[in-house]
Scaffold this motif. Sequence first.
Motif, PDB file in Angstrom:
ATOM      1  N   THR A 162     -88.626 -73.665  33.798  1.00 53.89           N
ATOM      2  CA  THR A 162     -89.923 -73.735  34.478  1.00 53.89           C
ATOM      3  C   THR A 162     -89.941 -72.780  35.666  1.00 53.89           C
ATOM      4  O   THR A 162     -88.905 -72.556  36.310  1.00 53.89           O
ATOM      5  CB  THR A 162     -90.218 -75.166  34.978  1.00 53.89           C
ATOM      6  OG1 THR A 162     -89.201 -75.562  35.921  1.00 53.89           O
ATOM      7  CG2 THR A 162     -90.239 -76.157  33.827  1.00 53.89           C
ATOM      8  N   ILE A 163     -91.131 -72.219  35.936  1.00 53.02           N
ATOM      9  CA  ILE A 163     -91.294 -71.332  37.101  1.00 53.02           C
ATOM     10  C   ILE A 163     -92.629 -71.619  37.760  1.00 53.02           C
ATOM     11  O   ILE A 163     -93.505 -72.266  37.184  1.00 53.02           O
ATOM     12  CB  ILE A 163     -91.226 -69.836  36.694  1.00 53.02           C
ATOM     13  CG1 ILE A 163     -92.304 -69.518  35.650  1.00 53.02           C
ATOM     14  CG2 ILE A 163     -89.851 -69.473  36.186  1.00 53.02           C
ATOM     15  CD1 ILE A 163     -92.391 -68.030  35.319  1.00 53.02           C
ATOM     16  N   ASP A 164     -92.766 -71.105  38.960  1.00 51.37           N
ATOM     17  CA  ASP A 164     -93.995 -71.274  39.733  1.00 51.37           C
ATOM     18  C   ASP A 164     -95.082 -70.324  39.247  1.00 51.37           C
ATOM     19  O   ASP A 164     -94.804 -69.262  38.679  1.00 51.37           O
ATOM     20  CB  ASP A 164     -93.706 -71.019  41.219  1.00 51.37           C
ATOM     21  CG  ASP A 164     -94.915 -71.288  42.085  1.00 51.37           C
ATOM     22  OD1 ASP A 164     -95.585 -70.313  42.477  1.00 51.37           O
ATOM     23  OD2 ASP A 164     -95.210 -72.464  42.344  1.00 51.37           O
ATOM     24  N   LEU A 165     -96.292 -70.689  39.532  1.00 51.19           N
ATOM     25  CA  LEU A 165     -97.475 -69.936  39.112  1.00 51.19           C
ATOM     26  C   LEU A 165     -97.465 -68.493  39.618  1.00 51.19           C
ATOM     27  O   LEU A 165     -97.973 -67.582  38.952  1.00 51.19           O
ATOM     28  CB  LEU A 165     -98.716 -70.682  39.635  1.00 51.19           C
ATOM     29  CG  LEU A 165    -100.089 -70.294  39.119  1.00 51.19           C
ATOM     30  CD1 LEU A 165    -100.214 -70.638  37.652  1.00 51.19           C
ATOM     31  CD2 LEU A 165    -101.170 -71.017  39.907  1.00 51.19           C
ATOM     32  N   LYS A 166     -96.879 -68.271  40.794  1.00 50.00           N
ATOM     33  CA  LYS A 166     -96.954 -66.946  41.420  1.00 50.00           C
ATOM     34  C   LYS A 166     -95.763 -66.044  41.092  1.00 50.00           C
ATOM     35  O   LYS A 166     -95.700 -64.897  41.552  1.00 50.00           O
ATOM     36  CB  LYS A 166     -97.063 -67.117  42.939  1.00 50.00           C
ATOM     37  CG  LYS A 166     -98.322 -67.861  43.367  1.00 50.00           C
ATOM     38  CD  LYS A 166     -98.333 -68.135  44.861  1.00 50.00           C
ATOM     39  CE  LYS A 166     -99.556 -68.951  45.263  1.00 50.00           C
ATOM     40  NZ  LYS A 166     -99.534 -69.311  46.704  1.00 50.00           N
ATOM     41  N   THR A 167     -94.824 -66.534  40.305  1.00 50.90           N
ATOM     42  CA  THR A 167     -93.678 -65.716  39.911  1.00 50.90           C
ATOM     43  C   THR A 167     -94.152 -64.492  39.128  1.00 50.90           C
ATOM     44  O   THR A 167     -95.119 -64.568  38.366  1.00 50.90           O
ATOM     45  CB  THR A 167     -92.714 -66.544  39.035  1.00 50.90           C
ATOM     46  OG1 THR A 167     -92.391 -67.751  39.722  1.00 50.90           O
ATOM     47  CG2 THR A 167     -91.442 -65.767  38.726  1.00 50.90           C
ATOM     48  N   SER A 168     -93.454 -63.364  39.312  1.00 53.26           N
ATOM     49  CA  SER A 168     -93.836 -62.149  38.578  1.00 53.26           C
ATOM     50  C   SER A 168     -93.343 -62.223  37.136  1.00 53.26           C
ATOM     51  O   SER A 168     -92.369 -62.926  36.841  1.00 53.26           O
ATOM     52  CB  SER A 168     -93.245 -60.911  39.255  1.00 53.26           C
ATOM     53  OG  SER A 168     -91.837 -60.881  39.081  1.00 53.26           O
ATOM     54  N   VAL A 169     -93.988 -61.483  36.228  1.00 52.58           N
ATOM     55  CA  VAL A 169     -93.566 -61.470  34.829  1.00 52.58           C
ATOM     56  C   VAL A 169     -92.181 -60.839  34.691  1.00 52.58           C
ATOM     57  O   VAL A 169     -91.418 -61.201  33.789  1.00 52.58           O
ATOM     58  CB  VAL A 169     -94.598 -60.748  33.926  1.00 52.58           C
ATOM     59  CG1 VAL A 169     -95.900 -61.509  33.874  1.00 52.58           C
ATOM     60  CG2 VAL A 169     -94.815 -59.321  34.359  1.00 52.58           C
ATOM     61  N   ASP A 188     -97.614 -75.803  38.469  1.00 55.72           N
ATOM     62  CA  ASP A 188     -98.325 -75.700  39.742  1.00 55.72           C
ATOM     63  C   ASP A 188     -98.570 -77.110  40.262  1.00 55.72           C
ATOM     64  O   ASP A 188     -99.212 -77.921  39.590  1.00 55.72           O
ATOM     65  CB  ASP A 188     -99.658 -74.959  39.558  1.00 55.72           C
ATOM     66  CG  ASP A 188    -100.381 -74.722  40.880  1.00 55.72           C
ATOM     67  OD1 ASP A 188     -99.699 -74.443  41.886  1.00 55.72           O
ATOM     68  OD2 ASP A 188    -101.622 -74.825  40.905  1.00 55.72           O
ATOM     69  N   ASN A 189     -98.045 -77.417  41.462  1.00 52.30           N
ATOM     70  CA  ASN A 189     -98.169 -78.763  42.039  1.00 52.30           C
ATOM     71  C   ASN A 189     -97.668 -79.843  41.070  1.00 52.30           C
ATOM     72  O   ASN A 189     -98.331 -80.864  40.843  1.00 52.30           O
ATOM     73  CB  ASN A 189     -99.622 -79.059  42.438  1.00 52.30           C
ATOM     74  CG  ASN A 189    -100.072 -78.213  43.610  1.00 52.30           C
ATOM     75  OD1 ASN A 189     -99.292 -77.925  44.525  1.00 52.30           O
ATOM     76  ND2 ASN A 189    -101.330 -77.797  43.591  1.00 52.30           N
ATOM     77  N   ASN A 190     -96.510 -79.569  40.485  1.00 48.61           N
ATOM     78  CA  ASN A 190     -95.848 -80.500  39.567  1.00 48.61           C
ATOM     79  C   ASN A 190     -96.621 -80.758  38.283  1.00 48.61           C
ATOM     80  O   ASN A 190     -96.324 -81.697  37.547  1.00 48.61           O
ATOM     81  CB  ASN A 190     -95.580 -81.852  40.266  1.00 48.61           C
ATOM     82  CG  ASN A 190     -94.573 -81.714  41.378  1.00 48.61           C
ATOM     83  OD1 ASN A 190     -93.587 -80.983  41.251  1.00 48.61           O
ATOM     84  ND2 ASN A 190     -94.817 -82.397  42.485  1.00 48.61           N
ATOM     85  N   LYS A 191     -97.615 -79.928  37.997  1.00 52.54           N
ATOM     86  CA  LYS A 191     -98.403 -80.074  36.775  1.00 52.54           C
ATOM     87  C   LYS A 191     -98.223 -78.843  35.892  1.00 52.54           C
ATOM     88  O   LYS A 191     -98.173 -77.714  36.401  1.00 52.54           O
ATOM     89  CB  LYS A 191     -99.894 -80.252  37.105  1.00 52.54           C
ATOM     90  CG  LYS A 191    -100.249 -81.570  37.779  1.00 52.54           C
ATOM     91  CD  LYS A 191    -100.228 -82.695  36.747  1.00 52.54           C
ATOM     92  CE  LYS A 191    -100.556 -84.024  37.406  1.00 52.54           C
ATOM     93  NZ  LYS A 191    -101.963 -84.363  37.343  1.00 52.54           N
ATOM     94  N   GLN A 255     -96.041 -85.436  32.655  1.00 47.92           N
ATOM     95  CA  GLN A 255     -95.058 -84.507  33.202  1.00 47.92           C
ATOM     96  C   GLN A 255     -94.314 -83.786  32.071  1.00 47.92           C
ATOM     97  O   GLN A 255     -93.947 -84.398  31.061  1.00 47.92           O
ATOM     98  CB  GLN A 255     -94.042 -85.251  34.075  1.00 47.92           C
ATOM     99  CG  GLN A 255     -94.661 -85.946  35.273  1.00 47.92           C
ATOM    100  CD  GLN A 255     -95.294 -84.959  36.255  1.00 47.92           C
ATOM    101  OE1 GLN A 255     -94.659 -83.989  36.677  1.00 47.92           O
ATOM    102  NE2 GLN A 255     -96.547 -85.200  36.617  1.00 47.92           N
ATOM    103  N   ALA A 256     -94.090 -82.480  32.243  1.00 49.96           N
ATOM    104  CA  ALA A 256     -93.362 -81.693  31.239  1.00 49.96           C
ATOM    105  C   ALA A 256     -91.885 -82.062  31.289  1.00 49.96           C
ATOM    106  O   ALA A 256     -91.219 -81.861  32.302  1.00 49.96           O
ATOM    107  CB  ALA A 256     -93.548 -80.208  31.507  1.00 49.96           C
ATOM    108  N   THR A 257     -91.391 -82.625  30.179  1.00 49.12           N
ATOM    109  CA  THR A 257     -89.993 -83.066  30.132  1.00 49.12           C
ATOM    110  C   THR A 257     -89.167 -82.292  29.112  1.00 49.12           C
ATOM    111  O   THR A 257     -87.964 -82.488  29.018  1.00 49.12           O
ATOM    112  CB  THR A 257     -89.918 -84.560  29.784  1.00 49.12           C
ATOM    113  OG1 THR A 257     -90.588 -84.780  28.534  1.00 49.12           O
ATOM    114  CG2 THR A 257     -90.565 -85.416  30.858  1.00 49.12           C
ATOM    115  N   GLY A 258     -89.821 -81.440  28.334  1.00 48.60           N
ATOM    116  CA  GLY A 258     -89.081 -80.689  27.334  1.00 48.60           C
ATOM    117  C   GLY A 258     -89.974 -79.706  26.611  1.00 48.60           C
ATOM    118  O   GLY A 258     -91.159 -79.560  26.930  1.00 48.60           O
TER     119      GLY A 258
END
Length: 615
Positions: A162-169, A188-191, A255-258
């Motif tokens: 998992t990565i944050d919304l603002k991470t670069s490609v 984004d915000n745990n979603k 929540q994304a678990t897998g």
Amino acid sequence: MDASELQPVTDFIKGLVPFGTLSDLTLERCCKSLSIGYYSKASGFVPLDPAHPQLYIVRSGAFEVRDKNGELLDRLGEGDYFGFPSLLSGEDASNRVAILEDGLVYHLPPDMFDLLRVESREFDRFFNRAFAKRLRHQGRFKAKDLTTTSRITSLMSRTPLTIDLKTSVAEASRLMRKARVSSVLIIDNNKLVGILTDKDLRNRVLAENLNGDLPVHQAMTCNPVVIESNALVFEAMLLMSAHNIHHLPVLDKGQATGIVTSTDILRGQSSQPLLLIGEIERQNDIASLIQVSKQIPLLLQNLISADARAEEIGRVLTSVTDALTRRLIVLNQQILGEAPMAFCWLAFGSQGRQDQAACSDQDNGLLLAHEPDDAAAGYFEALSRAVCKGLDECGYVYCPGDIMAQNPKWRMSLQRWQQVFDKWVNTPEPKALMHASIFFDMRSVYGPQSLFDSLQDSVLSKTKDNDIFLAGLTGNSLTSTPPLGFFRKFVLERDGSEVKGIDLKHKGNALINDIARVYALSAGIKEVNTAKRIRALMEQNIINRKDALNLADAHEFIAHMRLSNQGLQYTQSIPITNYLMPQSVSSLVRHQLRDAFKVVHDGQVGLKLKMMRNF
């Protein structure tokens, strides 16, 4: 024990295989070595001492053998054995023996067990075969993890990248390369807000000649198709096929678990249900579709033979019915032309709940986006008649109550459907509600989900906390009761002089469906599958955990007995029904059935107290 005490024990042991093959002298020595244990249901489990293995011989009571994961391996009653795997293998017991009913058990010490094996070839062969059978049974449960009746949790990756919304490609690509994965989930915000795959990088970044500094939210697939963690493998395969995707994020309570990929699934086994659904989707004419549908009874028999859970069998069979329905709609639209407006094909009853079994009839309707003119009305009449006729020819007989889309009464616009439900909810006449309960188990099989959601949301907004309606629905659900009479004897259905047996559907599962439906409508729960409704009710503390689990277990057990009985009827080439003759099953199964029906009775009492307290 003295001679007077020993004789009844000897008589009982002598009547058991393989002890009956022993000489009188050896049998007497054997019985003198026995000790007696009393096991109370209140204790929960038989205390198996690894330091003192012994053969346990059930004299009375009822027990279940379960593995360390809680999977059922065997049910035991009078004259059955447990404990022999440890005696034969020399390993500590890994299984647990649950006490279902207070019982007496004879204990045979290990030295006597070994002596009997040496002295009697038949004795030794019997327990070696029993051990091999137990191992095969355990292996069958493990093999099911690779079939499409297993949960996706058996295949999915439990630590998705998992990565944050603002991470670069560029950074996302480096992380994917390091982790050796073909996708990454965007949070984004745990979603979960998106997914970035190799395909996205190729098509949206490289092909467009964009810079690696591009934030992932500009290249990701937004709001990806997801699947719940308790879904079946074959349901994941269906979603991937329908959306032409190869990655499915797995959610647990939002929540994304897998994540499960097509590669994960390919490592498993090929799926007969999915192959059949694929065959259905490839047919280009109705005659061929009817021919393919003849495989459905065999599919049911294979699922029953594989000892799949009743809940899973229902979902598999219903998915096949859904696929057949959708293909009939598409083929008939190729003949009639494009529909004049958006519409949803609605499934009610068992198809709506996804718990179909053998001998299912049709329960369906048509939801139209708006009121049709004469031309549109003619189109949908022709379409619904053709689809209902096709379903009948595929083995889904016409509904005896005429609850079908071909009946103009159940082919309506959104506004008219809302008015019909309003009448049922706001003026709950007992007779009308009795016929209407089937409509509250509805699901869209074909058409825009948003159109169906408009109807379902409207219905649930009116049923939630509606005391008068819920009391009326409860009253109707209590007109039928479980088939238990005085002293917990079974009450059998009769047709004139003919005894038909226990109606497992209408006196068992249907009553649990009623209980779950009332509670779900009272809470505005969208789920229509009974098992899912019960889980949702437990999670929202509407039904306490103990009662919910008991109700779910009773529903599964009665449904399992119904399916097993239908499988037996099929192999014996006799008419398939929902009736079970009590004498056709063991005393242990009869005991478990009585317990299950007692749970249904208690569930009805609890529902009445909660929903009819002011009436």
